[in-house]
Structures are given as structure tokens and as C-alpha cells.
Scaffold this active site. Structure first.
Site, PDB file in Angstrom:
ATOM      1  N   ARG A 130      14.431  -9.522 -67.748  1.00 23.10           N
ATOM      2  CA  ARG A 130      15.361  -8.498 -67.969  1.00 23.10           C
ATOM      3  C   ARG A 130      15.527  -7.262 -67.119  1.00 23.10           C
ATOM      4  O   ARG A 130      16.496  -6.674 -66.613  1.00 23.10           O
ATOM      5  CB  ARG A 130      15.483  -7.954 -69.464  1.00 23.10           C
ATOM      6  CG  ARG A 130      16.920  -7.504 -70.068  1.00 23.10           C
ATOM      7  CD  ARG A 130      16.836  -7.653 -71.339  1.00 23.10           C
ATOM      8  NE  ARG A 130      15.775  -6.748 -71.908  1.00 23.10           N
ATOM      9  CZ  ARG A 130      15.474  -6.524 -73.358  1.00 23.10           C
ATOM     10  NH1 ARG A 130      16.345  -7.283 -73.996  1.00 23.10           N
ATOM     11  NH2 ARG A 130      14.609  -5.820 -73.653  1.00 23.10           N
ATOM     12  N   LYS A 189      19.546  -3.172 -69.504  1.00 21.91           N
ATOM     13  CA  LYS A 189      18.912  -2.203 -70.158  1.00 21.91           C
ATOM     14  C   LYS A 189      18.533  -0.999 -69.215  1.00 21.91           C
ATOM     15  O   LYS A 189      17.743  -0.656 -68.555  1.00 21.91           O
ATOM     16  CB  LYS A 189      17.395  -2.687 -70.475  1.00 21.91           C
ATOM     17  CG  LYS A 189      17.016  -1.685 -71.811  1.00 21.91           C
ATOM     18  CD  LYS A 189      15.819  -2.693 -72.828  1.00 21.91           C
ATOM     19  CE  LYS A 189      15.306  -1.922 -73.661  1.00 21.91           C
ATOM     20  NZ  LYS A 189      16.054  -1.156 -74.944  1.00 21.91           N
ATOM     21  N   GLU A 200      27.638  -4.793 -80.737  1.00 25.12           N
ATOM     22  CA  GLU A 200      25.944  -4.661 -81.233  1.00 25.12           C
ATOM     23  C   GLU A 200      25.927  -3.218 -81.682  1.00 25.12           C
ATOM     24  O   GLU A 200      26.893  -2.206 -81.708  1.00 25.12           O
ATOM     25  CB  GLU A 200      25.147  -4.885 -80.355  1.00 25.12           C
ATOM     26  CG  GLU A 200      25.133  -3.916 -79.006  1.00 25.12           C
ATOM     27  CD  GLU A 200      24.056  -4.225 -77.847  1.00 25.12           C
ATOM     28  OE1 GLU A 200      22.971  -4.621 -78.190  1.00 25.12           O
ATOM     29  OE2 GLU A 200      24.270  -3.946 -76.778  1.00 25.12           O
TER      30      GLU A 200
HETATM   31  N1  PLP Z   1      20.479  -3.680 -78.058  1.00 25.17           N
HETATM   32  C1  PLP Z   1      20.238  -2.533 -77.410  1.00 25.17           C
HETATM   33  C2  PLP Z   1      21.240  -1.890 -77.205  1.00 25.17           C
HETATM   34  C3  PLP Z   1      18.859  -2.213 -77.377  1.00 25.17           C
HETATM   35  O1  PLP Z   1      18.488  -1.039 -76.855  1.00 25.17           O
HETATM   36  C4  PLP Z   1      17.876  -3.155 -77.792  1.00 25.17           C
HETATM   37  C5  PLP Z   1      16.548  -2.565 -77.612  1.00 25.17           C
HETATM   38  O2  PLP Z   1      15.725  -3.120 -76.620  1.00 25.17           O
HETATM   39  C6  PLP Z   1      18.098  -4.194 -78.341  1.00 25.17           C
HETATM   40  C7  PLP Z   1      19.540  -4.636 -78.414  1.00 25.17           C
HETATM   41  C8  PLP Z   1      17.368  -5.220 -78.810  1.00 25.17           C
HETATM   42  O3  PLP Z   1      16.547  -6.135 -77.802  1.00 25.17           O
HETATM   43  P1  PLP Z   1      14.940  -6.466 -77.745  1.00 25.17           P
HETATM   44  O4  PLP Z   1      15.162  -7.413 -78.951  1.00 25.17           O
HETATM   45  O5  PLP Z   1      14.898  -7.057 -76.388  1.00 25.17           O
HETATM   46  O6  PLP Z   1      14.071  -5.197 -78.038  1.00 25.17           O
HETATM   47  C1  COI Z   2      13.759  -0.979 -78.079  1.00 27.20           C
HETATM   48  O1  COI Z   2      13.883  -1.587 -79.061  1.00 27.20           O
HETATM   49  O2  COI Z   2      12.796  -1.486 -77.466  1.00 27.20           O
HETATM   50  C2  COI Z   2      14.764  -0.063 -77.336  1.00 27.20           C
HETATM   51  O3  COI Z   2      14.540   0.086 -76.270  1.00 27.20           O
HETATM   52  C3  COI Z   2      15.437   0.461 -78.324  1.00 27.20           C
HETATM   53  C4  COI Z   2      15.485   2.109 -77.986  1.00 27.20           C
HETATM   54  C5  COI Z   2      16.783   2.718 -78.047  1.00 27.20           C
HETATM   55  C6  COI Z   2      14.564   2.877 -78.729  1.00 27.20           C
END
Ligand code: PLP
Ligand code: COI
Length: 360
Positions: free
Chosen positions: A90, A193, A229
Site C-alpha cells: 500500500r 493512505k 467508510e
Molecule cells: N480506512 C481508513 C481511512 C484508515 O485510516 C484505516 C487505517 O489504517 C483503515 C481504513 C483500516 O485499514 P487497515 O486495516 O489496513 O489498518
Molecule cells: C490505523 O488504523 O493504523 C490508522 O492509521 C488510522 C489512524 C487514523 C490512526
């Protein structure tokens, strides 16, 4: 270079069970520099302060991206990462989108492992309810004024012990408020991200919290109809027909947690799963359970949503009525137990999702 740490896991005397999701300074961070077309080896640094040129494109034009993953201590003392290769992928996607140099998977993993290894004393012990949050970041630095990419970049990884993202520990329900502001356009940067997506969400989060919700829920920016989301997590819904659905949207972050849970639901719980547009208002009465998932959020059941000027309880029969915090649905409970069991090494898996960090 900081001295090698010899302390034991969890050696710092913190009240692990009381940690929230706050920055705690740890002993060392990994840093590599990209100059004239190549990355340096990277090194561990003692200082958490980054001297930055005032013209750095990361500061003015948000030429930066970041990642989030957790290192967890297993019962037998092993230190485990969960699918860190997906975080590396990512970050590579985000770098391409923002004209930044790619951090190879090898460099990404080396930085993550070095930061975890050097901070072993900060890794919360097994069963404490806390974990070591790992924050890799890639930023454009150096002098610049016009709108163009930086010529130098820093890849940095710091770590911080954390507890639950939402205030309650363990599996506790949260509420969301539909935002009047959009997070991301369909052909924008929502699926990457990058910090730019989050600065714009600060006000939306504040509005949601003033409404009494934990976080904002974003609908699609075109029709304000389909669920995208939450501010920091993807959405999962159990429908009346027993299936598990998650929004198909080009504007949401491809969550590692969500992709893993969808797989576990199909493989281990035998559920029918689908990624498809979910029309909030038209389908809400069919929602039996709802959850927000992510590295920080883990899997948090959602028991009510604010939209169209009212609170709407998710499956009021189960959650004990409007505004109740009582209900954790059986599917969310099972998925939470499976996911966290695998992440902590308690439940075996044959997907190759667990990546052990060797400490010596
Ligand atoms: N959506 C957003 C906007 C996020 O910041 C995060 C956190 O990382 C997620 C979803 C969840 O992603 P992940 O499961 O890869 O942490
Ligand atoms: C995460 O879940 O790792 C994120 O980056 C979300 C963040 C807004 C704390």
C-alpha cells in the site's frame, strides 16, 4: 546510531492496560534517506525530532504517505506482525500516486523490524490488551517552493505502545454520524493512505463527536447514498440473510483488516461474503450487525448511526434499543475472536499472515 537494547519485552513499567491511542516516545526510530536516485542503508536514531527544511513539500503540499500496523507479543514471547507485506504494497501504491520514490518491500520490512527490535522493552506483554503500534512514513523533504515533487525523501518508522483506539477496551460498540463533508472523490486519493486525506477529515470527526458519535461515517461523494467508510476504519455489515457485505468503492482505503476478516468469514465461518455498493437508507433495516475495522480500530461493533437528523439503532432488538451500548452481535464477536486470536498467535492459520520479528 543508538546502542543495542538488551532489555526484555515489556521491560518498561507502563500501566499497559490503561494505555489509550496516544504517542509515547520510545527509544529508537529507523530512518533512511533518498538522495540522487537511491536509498541510504538506513539507521536507528535516538531523537524523535526531525530537522526539516521549511520548504519541504511534505509540509506545504502534503507530499507524504504513511502506514499503520501492530507488533504483538504472543503467549510464548514471540513478536508477531500481521501481514506487513500488504502495508508495504500500500505504501508503494501511495508513493506512485504522489510521485515519491518507492520503498521496496525489503526496505519497508527492514525498517519495521529494526524499529520493533530496538524497542523491545516497549512491546506490551501478552494478554495486556495493548500492542506496539508501528508507524512507517514517507515524506518529501528539502528546499522547494513551486508545486513539484521533492528531490529528497525520508522513510522513517517509529513505534509507540498503544491501547484501544476508541475509549472502551476490548470489543465495545461505537456510534457513527454521517458526515456532511466528503472524504474523497471517486477518482481522487481516497484509496491511498496519505496525510492529505486525513487533514480534511479532522473537522468532520469533530462534527461527528459533537453529535455524540465516536467518528464520522462518509457516504459516496457523488450521490451521498452508498456507504464509503469511517474516518479511520472500513465498514462491515451482517445482513438479515446472514451474508457479510462490505462497500465496493474506489474511494476507500483497502484495509488489511477488512480483507482479512472477509476471508476469515468465508473460510472459517462459512459465510457468504460480498463487496458491493451498500445503500445506507435503503438497506439499513436489513442490517443485523455492523462493524468498523482497521489496525487501530481492530473490530468495533457499531450500534447506532446518526443520519437524516436522527439516531438510528442497528437492529434495535439485538442492541437493546436506541442509544444502548449493550449489544455486541455474535458474528462480530466471532470475527473479533478469530482475528485477534490469529494476530496474537493463539489461533493457527495457514495463510502465511503472521510474520515473526526475531529479537536476537
Ligand atoms: N480506512 C481508513 C481511512 C484508515 O485510516 C484505516 C487505517 O489504517 C483503515 C481504513 C483500516 O485499514 P487497515 O486495516 O489496513 O489498518
Ligand atoms: C490505523 O488504523 O493504523 C490508522 O492509521 C488510522 C489512524 C487514523 C490512526
Amino acid at each position: 546510531m543508538v546502542a543495542e537494547m538488551n532489555g526484555k519485552i515489556g521491560g518498561k513499567s507502563l500501566h499497559w492496560a490503561e494505555l489509550g491511542f496516544e504517542y509515547i516516545r520510545t527509544d529508537a526510530r529507523f530512518s533512511a534517506r533518498w538522495r540522487e536516485g537511491e536509498w541510504s542503508e538506513g539507521e536507528l536514531l535516538a531523537s524523535e525530532i526531525m530537522p526539516l527544511h521549511e520548504g519541504s513539500p511534505a509540509l506545504h503540499y502534503a507530499q507524504q504517505c504513511f502506514e499503520g500496523l501492530k507488533a504483538q507479543c504472543a503467549r510464548d514471547g514471540r513478536v508477531l506482525l500481521f501481514r506487513p507485506e500488504l502495508n508495504a504494497d500500500r505504501m508503494r501504491e501511495a508513493a506512485g500516486r504522489l510521485l515519491m520514490p518507492v520503498v521496496s518491500e525489503a526496505l519497508f520490512l527492514r525498517g519495521v523490524e529494526a524499529a520493533v527490535q530496538a524497542n523491545r522493552e516497549w512491546i506490551p506483554p501478552f494478554g495486556s490488551g495493548a500492542s506496539l503500534y508501528v508507524r512507517p512514513m514517507l515524506i518529501g523533504v528539502g528546499d522547494n517552493l513551486g508545486l513539484r515533487p521533492a528531490r529528497e525523501f525520508e522513510f522513517r518508522v517509529f513505534v509507540s505502545p498503544v491501547g484501544p483506539y476508541y475509549k472502551q477496551a476490548g470489543l465495545a460498540p461505537i456510534s457513527l454520524a454521517v458526515s456532511e463533508m466528503d472524504r474523497a472523490a471517486p477518482r481522487g486519493t481516497g484509496s491511498f493512505k496519505i496525510g492529505a486525506n486525513y487533514a480534511g477529515g479532522l473537522l468532520a470527526t469533530q462534527c461527528a463527536q459533537r453529535q455524540g458519535a465516536n467518528e464520522a461515517l462518509y457516504l459516496d461523494a457523488v450521490e451521498q447514498r452508498y456507504i464509503d467508510e469511517a474516518g479511520s476504519a472500513n465498514i462491515l455489515v451482517v445482513l438479515r440473510d446472514g451474508s457479510l457485505v462490505t462497500p465496493a468503492s474506489a474511494a476507500v482505503l483497502p484495509s488489511v483488516t477488512r480483507r482479512s476478516i472477509m476471508r476469515l468469514a468465508a473460510d472459517r465461518l462459512g459465510m457468504v461474503t460480498a463487496e458491493r455498493p451498500i445503500d445506507l437508507r435503503a438497506e439499513f433495516d436489513d442490517f443485523v450487525e455492523m462493524g468498523a475495522c482497521g489496525t487501530a480500530a481492530v473490530l468495533s461493533p457499531i450500534n447506532r448511526i446518526w443520519f437524516d437528523d436522527a439516531w438510528h439503532a442497528v437492529n434495535p432488538g439485538q442492541s437493546g434499543g436506541k442509544g444502548s451500548d449493550a449489544g455486541v452481535g455474535p458474528v462480530m464477536q466471532e470475527l473479533y475472536d478469530l482475528l485477534t486470536g490469529i494476530q496474537q498467535g493463539e489461533i493457527s492459520e495457514n495463510y502465511g499472515w503472521i510474520h515473526e520479528v526475531h529479537l536476537s
